[in-house]
Design an enzyme around this catalytic site. Structure first.
Site, PDB file in Angstrom:
ATOM      1  N   HIS A 165       0.793  -1.191   0.023  1.00 42.26           N
ATOM      2  CA  HIS A 165       0.028  -0.073   0.028  1.00 42.26           C
ATOM      3  C   HIS A 165       0.973   1.379   0.045  1.00 42.26           C
ATOM      4  O   HIS A 165       1.509   1.534  -0.987  1.00 42.26           O
ATOM      5  CB  HIS A 165      -0.985  -0.055   1.168  1.00 42.26           C
ATOM      6  N   HIS A 206      -2.353  -1.890 -10.203  1.00 41.80           N
ATOM      7  CA  HIS A 206      -3.332  -1.514  -9.050  1.00 41.80           C
ATOM      8  C   HIS A 206      -4.774  -2.196  -9.113  1.00 41.80           C
ATOM      9  O   HIS A 206      -5.136  -2.684 -10.077  1.00 41.80           O
ATOM     10  CB  HIS A 206      -3.535  -0.037  -9.534  1.00 41.80           C
ATOM     11  N   ASP A 248       2.893   5.564  -7.042  1.00 40.54           N
ATOM     12  CA  ASP A 248       4.188   5.400  -6.617  1.00 40.54           C
ATOM     13  C   ASP A 248       5.161   5.388  -7.528  1.00 40.54           C
ATOM     14  O   ASP A 248       6.472   5.325  -6.799  1.00 40.54           O
ATOM     15  CB  ASP A 248       3.980   4.001  -5.522  1.00 40.54           C
TER      16      ASP A 248
HETATM   17  N1  ACO Z   1       4.493  -6.661 -11.361  1.00 41.37           N
HETATM   18  C1  ACO Z   1       4.476  -7.852 -11.897  1.00 41.37           C
HETATM   19  N2  ACO Z   1       3.235  -8.682 -12.184  1.00 41.37           N
HETATM   20  C2  ACO Z   1       2.131  -7.942 -11.339  1.00 41.37           C
HETATM   21  C3  ACO Z   1       2.454  -6.666 -10.706  1.00 41.37           C
HETATM   22  C4  ACO Z   1       3.526  -6.315 -10.894  1.00 41.37           C
HETATM   23  N3  ACO Z   1       3.522  -5.082 -10.017  1.00 41.37           N
HETATM   24  N4  ACO Z   1       1.213  -6.594 -10.121  1.00 41.37           N
HETATM   25  C5  ACO Z   1       0.223  -7.506 -10.517  1.00 41.37           C
HETATM   26  N5  ACO Z   1       0.845  -8.315 -11.422  1.00 41.37           N
HETATM   27  C6  ACO Z   1       0.518  -9.628 -11.754  1.00 41.37           C
HETATM   28  C7  ACO Z   1       0.037 -10.801 -10.712  1.00 41.37           C
HETATM   29  O1  ACO Z   1       1.518 -11.756 -10.591  1.00 41.37           O
HETATM   30  C8  ACO Z   1      -1.051 -11.662 -11.497  1.00 41.37           C
HETATM   31  O2  ACO Z   1      -0.572 -12.283 -12.642  1.00 41.37           O
HETATM   32  P1  ACO Z   1      -1.087 -13.744 -12.779  1.00 41.37           P
HETATM   33  O3  ACO Z   1      -2.488 -13.573 -13.289  1.00 41.37           O
HETATM   34  O4  ACO Z   1      -0.331 -14.236 -13.889  1.00 41.37           O
HETATM   35  O5  ACO Z   1      -1.016 -14.353 -11.564  1.00 41.37           O
HETATM   36  C9  ACO Z   1      -1.735 -10.309 -12.063  1.00 41.37           C
HETATM   37  O6  ACO Z   1      -0.793  -9.294 -12.296  1.00 41.37           O
HETATM   38  C10 ACO Z   1      -2.926  -9.863 -11.114  1.00 41.37           C
HETATM   39  O7  ACO Z   1      -2.470  -9.519  -9.927  1.00 41.37           O
HETATM   40  P2  ACO Z   1      -3.155  -9.534  -8.675  1.00 41.37           P
HETATM   41  O8  ACO Z   1      -2.213  -9.528  -7.293  1.00 41.37           O
HETATM   42  O9  ACO Z   1      -4.354 -10.463  -8.529  1.00 41.37           O
HETATM   43  O10 ACO Z   1      -3.601  -8.002  -8.728  1.00 41.37           O
HETATM   44  P3  ACO Z   1      -4.213  -7.050  -7.257  1.00 41.37           P
HETATM   45  O11 ACO Z   1      -5.244  -6.261  -7.690  1.00 41.37           O
HETATM   46  O12 ACO Z   1      -4.381  -8.030  -6.064  1.00 41.37           O
HETATM   47  O13 ACO Z   1      -2.930  -6.573  -6.763  1.00 41.37           O
HETATM   48  C11 ACO Z   1      -1.207  -4.674  -6.366  1.00 41.37           C
HETATM   49  C12 ACO Z   1      -2.809  -4.920  -7.047  1.00 41.37           C
HETATM   50  C13 ACO Z   1      -1.164  -5.329  -4.961  1.00 41.37           C
HETATM   51  C14 ACO Z   1      -1.228  -3.222  -6.185  1.00 41.37           C
HETATM   52  C15 ACO Z   1      -0.291  -5.262  -7.356  1.00 41.37           C
HETATM   53  O14 ACO Z   1      -0.441  -4.740  -8.679  1.00 41.37           O
HETATM   54  C16 ACO Z   1       1.094  -5.039  -6.770  1.00 41.37           C
HETATM   55  O15 ACO Z   1       1.758  -5.799  -5.987  1.00 41.37           O
HETATM   56  N6  ACO Z   1       1.879  -4.258  -7.403  1.00 41.37           N
HETATM   57  C17 ACO Z   1       3.366  -3.571  -6.808  1.00 41.37           C
HETATM   58  C18 ACO Z   1       3.134  -3.047  -5.607  1.00 41.37           C
HETATM   59  C19 ACO Z   1       2.651  -1.589  -5.785  1.00 41.37           C
HETATM   60  O16 ACO Z   1       3.180  -0.881  -6.655  1.00 41.37           O
HETATM   61  N7  ACO Z   1       1.559  -1.221  -4.758  1.00 41.37           N
HETATM   62  C20 ACO Z   1       1.117   0.301  -4.818  1.00 41.37           C
HETATM   63  C21 ACO Z   1      -0.286   0.114  -5.181  1.00 41.37           C
HETATM   64  S1  ACO Z   1      -0.856   1.723  -5.441  1.00 41.37           S
HETATM   65  C22 ACO Z   1      -1.277   2.234  -3.762  1.00 41.37           C
HETATM   66  O17 ACO Z   1      -1.407   1.575  -2.888  1.00 41.37           O
HETATM   67  C23 ACO Z   1      -1.152   3.937  -3.433  1.00 41.37           C
END
Ligand code: ACO
Length: 440
Positions: free
Chosen positions: A268, A307, A363
């Site tokens: 987050h 996201h 971010d």
């Molecule tokens: N890098 C690589 N792969 C990713 C990323 C990423 N940053 N984010 C999602 N994926 C992939 C997952 O591995 C998944 O792939 P799959 O379908 O082959 O298994 C698919 O995309 C969907 O991912 P989920 O985890 O289901 O997406 P979710 O909506 O739960 O997660 C999150 C959102 C937590 C923000 C995620 O994208 C992440 O971890 N990003 C990196 C951390 C980040 O930047 N957080 C800031 C968010 S903004 C904020 O809070 C202000």
């Protein structure tokens, strides 16, 4: 019966149910009616991580993740970032309308007059280790404020809620700056009422021996815009924490501390810190293809990308990218910018990211700006928390007066043991011991 409805047939009983559709949703409690017998509690809906469940009605923030739209009270974030300031935007979020000049002057004055904190808070801060994480200090000190303001428990009157509102927004910058100064071993700086909200924060952070601190106008503006961009984002993890904890009718400082704690997590508010660490680890542009390969094998995630809601370019990321250039003009270019730009360029063309709709989020660039402004990485989530306070407060206030809301209490699907007897310790066998405890 509403005009729109969903008809569901329960194959267990052959009965049909008409579920009214209101505001593009059906009430989960309608499923309770679907029973096999009278003693049956009815069907539950199962939605881990609230992927498709609205927990409240809100009039504050609108997001269209597919189109990359973010609006506060209907006003596009781009307009607010360009034309408003953080306190005006806070007023808008909290009271629902843009303030008149008189209302804005009064609101700004009240926030400014509530930036001072009790002298005892300094002792509280001094109790932390010299290298304590400032976000941990913020979580603790915000919670401690509840003990200084026992009147904050009075949630029923708007007068009291307003007072806590001024206190929460006003004191957040002071606590954040004190946490920073504590880490640096520097004396705490009192607020300066002549300065703007962002300017005052810079004063409390960076003032040294000069008699009057003069914030750089570009940095002051950049920080103010960053606060606006972070001010609210509907029902995210920390806002849900604010509402959920606040629903127990605890004082708002305790709820604010819980929201701040939720923001501390790396998925987050900690993501911008992770972005800078990642860029450092990548080192140079040449190492990007190898790094991307590892991300695609699932070894780790590309921080600052993806996201839960945005399946398009996060509109805040666009504004921040532009803002970065203004800050770099004053502070000099961040050497990691080139790597970030190249990483973004490659990821936006790579099928792995394109097919999963993974775009830069807020971010991705904010950490680079903060770093150029002289903030240590540990302060990044603290800066996020300051901006988000307006949203947390607005959402908390909306929840408190919402007649439909009760104490937040999710249900569960219990899949554990049915009833069984206690086994005396001497009769327990190694083969029946817990496999989940690996500490032995
Ligand atoms: N890098 C690589 N792969 C990713 C990323 C990423 N940053 N984010 C999602 N994926 C992939 C997952 O591995 C998944 O792939 P799959 O379908 O082959 O298994 C698919 O995309 C969907 O991912 P989920 O985890 O289901 O997406 P979710 O909506 O739960 O997660 C999150 C959102 C937590 C923000 C995620 O994208 C992440 O971890 N990003 C990196 C951390 C980040 O930047 N957080 C800031 C968010 S903004 C904020 O809070 C202000």
């Amino acid at each position: 019966m509403s005009k729109e409805s969903l008809t569901v047939t329960d194959n267990r009983t052959g009965k049909s149910y008409e579920l009214p559709i209101t505001n593009h949703s059906i009430r989960a409690s309608e499923f309770k009616k679907m029973k096999v017998s009278e003693s049956d509690e009815g069907l539950l809906t199962y939605d881990p991580a609230f992927m498709n469940t609205a927990s409240c009605v809100s009039n504050i923030t609108y997001i269209d993740g597919d189109k990359g739209i973010l609006r506060y009270r209907g006003i596009p974030i781009e307009q607010l970032a360009e034309k408003s300031n953080y306190l005006e935007t806070s007023y808008l979020l909290i009271f629902g309308e843009l303030p008149t000049p008189k209302q804005l002057a009064s609101f700004t004055n009240k926030i400014t007059m509530h930036t001072m904190i009790h002298e005892k808070m300094k002792d509280f801060m001094d109790g932390f280790l010299h290298d304590a994480h400032p976000m941990g200090m913020l979580v603790g000190s915000v919670a401690a404020l509840s003990t200084f303001y026992p009147d904050a428990k009075k949630l029923e009157t708007e007068v009291s809620r307003n007072k806590q509102t001024y206190r929460m927004i006003g004191k957040m910058i002071t606590l954040a700056a004190y946490a920073y100064r504590h880490n640096k071993g520097l004396p705490y700086v009192y607020p300066d009422n002549d300065l703007s909200y962002a300017g005052n924060f810079l004063n409390m952070l960076f003032k040294m021996t000069e008699l009057k601190y003069k914030p750089d106008p570009v940095l002051e503006k950049a920080l103010d815009v960053l606060f606006i961009l972070h001010a609210d984002h509907e029902q995210n993890c920390s806002t849900s924490a604010m509402r959920s904890v606040g629903s127990s009718r605890v004082d708002p400082f305790s709820a604010l501390s819980a929201a701040t704690a939720a923001l501390y997590g790396p998925l987050h508010g900690g993501a911008n810190e992770a972005v800078v660490r990642m860029l450092k680890e990548i080192g140079s542009k040449d190492n990007i293809p190898e790094y991307i390969k590892k991300i695609k094998t699932g070894e780790f995630r590309l921080m600052g990308f993806g996201h839960r809601v945005y399946k398009n370019y996060d509109p805040r990321a666009k504004i921040i990218k532009k803002l970065a250039h203004d800050v770099f003009e004053v502070m000099g270019k961040n050497p990691m910018l080139e790597t970030a730009l190249e990483l973004e360029h490659i990821a936006l063309e790579d099928d792995y990211f394109v097919s999963r709709k993974l775009y830069p989020n807020v971010d991705f660039y904010s950490g680079l700006i903060y770093q150029s402004m002289g903030f240590p990485m540990s302060m990044f989530p603290v800066l996020f928390a300051i901006g988000r306070t307006a949203g947390w407060v607005a959402q908390w206030r909306e929840m408190i007066i919402d007649k439909e809301q009760k104490i937040s209490r999710p249900r569960q699907l219990y899949l554990g043991y049915d009833t069984r007897d206690y086994v005396p310790i001497e009769q327990r066998r190694p083969e029946s011991a817990s496999k989940s405890n690996t500490d032995e």
